[in-house]
Design an enzyme around this catalytic site. Structure first.
Site, PDB file in Angstrom:
ATOM      1  N   GLY A   1       0.824  -1.207   0.000  1.00 29.51           N
ATOM      2  CA  GLY A   1       0.000   0.000   0.000  1.00 29.51           C
ATOM      3  C   GLY A   1       0.857   1.256   0.000  1.00 29.51           C
TER       4      GLY A   1
ATOM      5  N   GLY B   1       1.716   2.755  -2.606  1.00 28.12           N
ATOM      6  CA  GLY B   1       1.340   3.595  -3.749  1.00 28.12           C
ATOM      7  C   GLY B   1       2.165   3.301  -4.994  1.00 28.12           C
ATOM      8  CB  SER B   2       3.517   0.172  -6.466  1.00 25.86           C
ATOM      9  OG  SER B   2       2.310  -0.546  -6.427  1.00 25.86           O
ATOM     10  CB  SER B   3      -0.830   2.232  -9.078  1.00 28.30           C
ATOM     11  OG  SER B   3      -1.074   0.920  -8.698  1.00 28.30           O
TER      12      SER B   3
ATOM     13  CB  ALA C   1       5.470   5.415  -7.213  1.00 33.51           C
TER      14      ALA C   1
ATOM     15  CG  ASP D   1      -1.925   7.828  -4.114  1.00 31.11           C
ATOM     16  OD1 ASP D   1      -2.477   8.825  -4.629  1.00 31.11           O
ATOM     17  OD2 ASP D   1      -2.395   6.686  -4.182  1.00 31.11           O
TER      18      ASP D   1
END
Ligand code: MEV
Length: 323
Positions: A107, A109-111, A113, A154
């Site tokens: 969680g 926030g890879s998407s 980033a 994010d």
């Protein structure tokens, strides 16, 4: 022409859920980063390798970006490329490879980033001057195109880094000038489903509008006090505010048993306070503790079934790694 861009992950500190409805939140950037290697190619193809999310050799005509069935792990990068192209058209194709220093399950926030990395890389490679605000806007649009709901904090963290006081949709993005934040972070082992949880709270708000509005108002007051405490490095007060904020999130019904066990374990082991971070139901919890209790708090989180993740908070936003 090839470029490597990286952007930090994030942890929500205070104000989740309320932030979707125009209330402020505070979020910090974490040292674990997403990296994207982006190359402009002659062939008009969009090519993606994202092994962390099981995308190995994904390829399509660049003009079909954003069209048709898109594998889950490719969505954010592909729609980011499409949105960039729509706004700043260029010829040829794009090859992207992403690699994360953190699990997409945390969680962090890879998407968001990876979306920010790809748009930043394309702007550099095509010589398109994008301000941080313009980068934020295009990346946030990409996330909204895919998710429908998201406050964008994010995305802001991936762009600006540091620790931000944020009001959606980027109405306020205020960097808080702090130099340290000794957070203890525990991962629950469960992936939080943000969209489902946001919808669940919104259903609750339809039935109990005044109660839920009132909760958001209380969360907002805590965020304002947390901002002052953060700037004063008043960890004791921040811990107390974490506990208040957690109580309000529990009323919204997003706490979840596993996170709750970890949070209580941290408090019982001497933490100043602890709360969930993000949508709830899973992902991570955060805690602050006096120095002499840090070891016990970490052990207690582990005993409650969590995985302690060492992080550095308040790190730099998106940056070019090399050219
Ligand atoms: C999820 O990490 C935080 C929420 O406030 C949703 C959002 O702000 O987009 C629940």
């Amino acid at each position: 022409m090839k470029i490597i861009v990286s952007a930090p992950g994030k942890l929500m500190l205070f104000g989740e859920h309320g932030v979707v409805y125009g209330r402020p939140c505070i979020v910090t950037a974490v040292g674990q980063r997403m990296k994207a290697t982006v190359e402009l190619t002659e062939e008009p193809l969009f090519e993606l390798k994202a092994p962390d999310v099981q995308v190995t050799n994904y390829k399509k005509a660049i003009e079909d970006c954003g069209v048709g069935e898109i594998p889950k792990g490719a969505k954010f990068v592909e729609v980011a490329v499409k949105n960039f192209l729509d706004k700043y058209p260029f010829g040829g194709g794009v090859k992207v490879e992403t690699k994360s220093e953190f699990s997409s399950e945390f969680g962090f926030g890879s998407s968001s980033a990876s979306t920010v990395c790809v748009i930043k890389a394309l702007s550099e490679l095509t010589g398109t001057k994008l301000s941080d605000k313009a980068l934020f806007k295009l990346a946030y649009k990409t996330v909204l195109d895919i998710q429908g709901v998201a406050s964008g904090f994010d995305v802001a963290t991936a762009v600006y880094g540091g620790t931000l006081y944020y009001v959606t949709p980027g109405k306020v993005i205020e960097p808080l000038s702090i130099d340290s934040l000794p957070l203890i972070v525990g991962y629950s082992g469960v992936k939080a489903d943000t969209v489902t949880l946001v919808n669940q709270v919104s259903k609750l708000a339809e039935k109990y509008p005044q109660v839920i509005e009132n909760i958001y108002s209380q969360i907002e007051k805590l965020v304002e006090q947390a901002k002052v405490a953060l700037l004063n490095k008043d960890w004791l007060t921040l811990g107390e505010i974490m506990n208040f904020n957690e109580g309000l999130l529990a009323i919204l019904g997003v706490e979840g048993k596993k996170l709750s066990d970890m949070i209580y374990a941290a408090r019982d082991a001497g933490a100043y306070g602890a709360k969930l971070s993000g949508a709830g139901g899973g992902d991570c919890m955060i805690s602050l503790a006096p120095e002499e209790s840090v070891k016990e708090v970490k052990a207690a989180i582990t005993k409650a079934g969590g995985q302690v993740i060492d992080i550095e908070a308040n790190v730099e936003g998106v940056r070019i790694e090399n050219e």
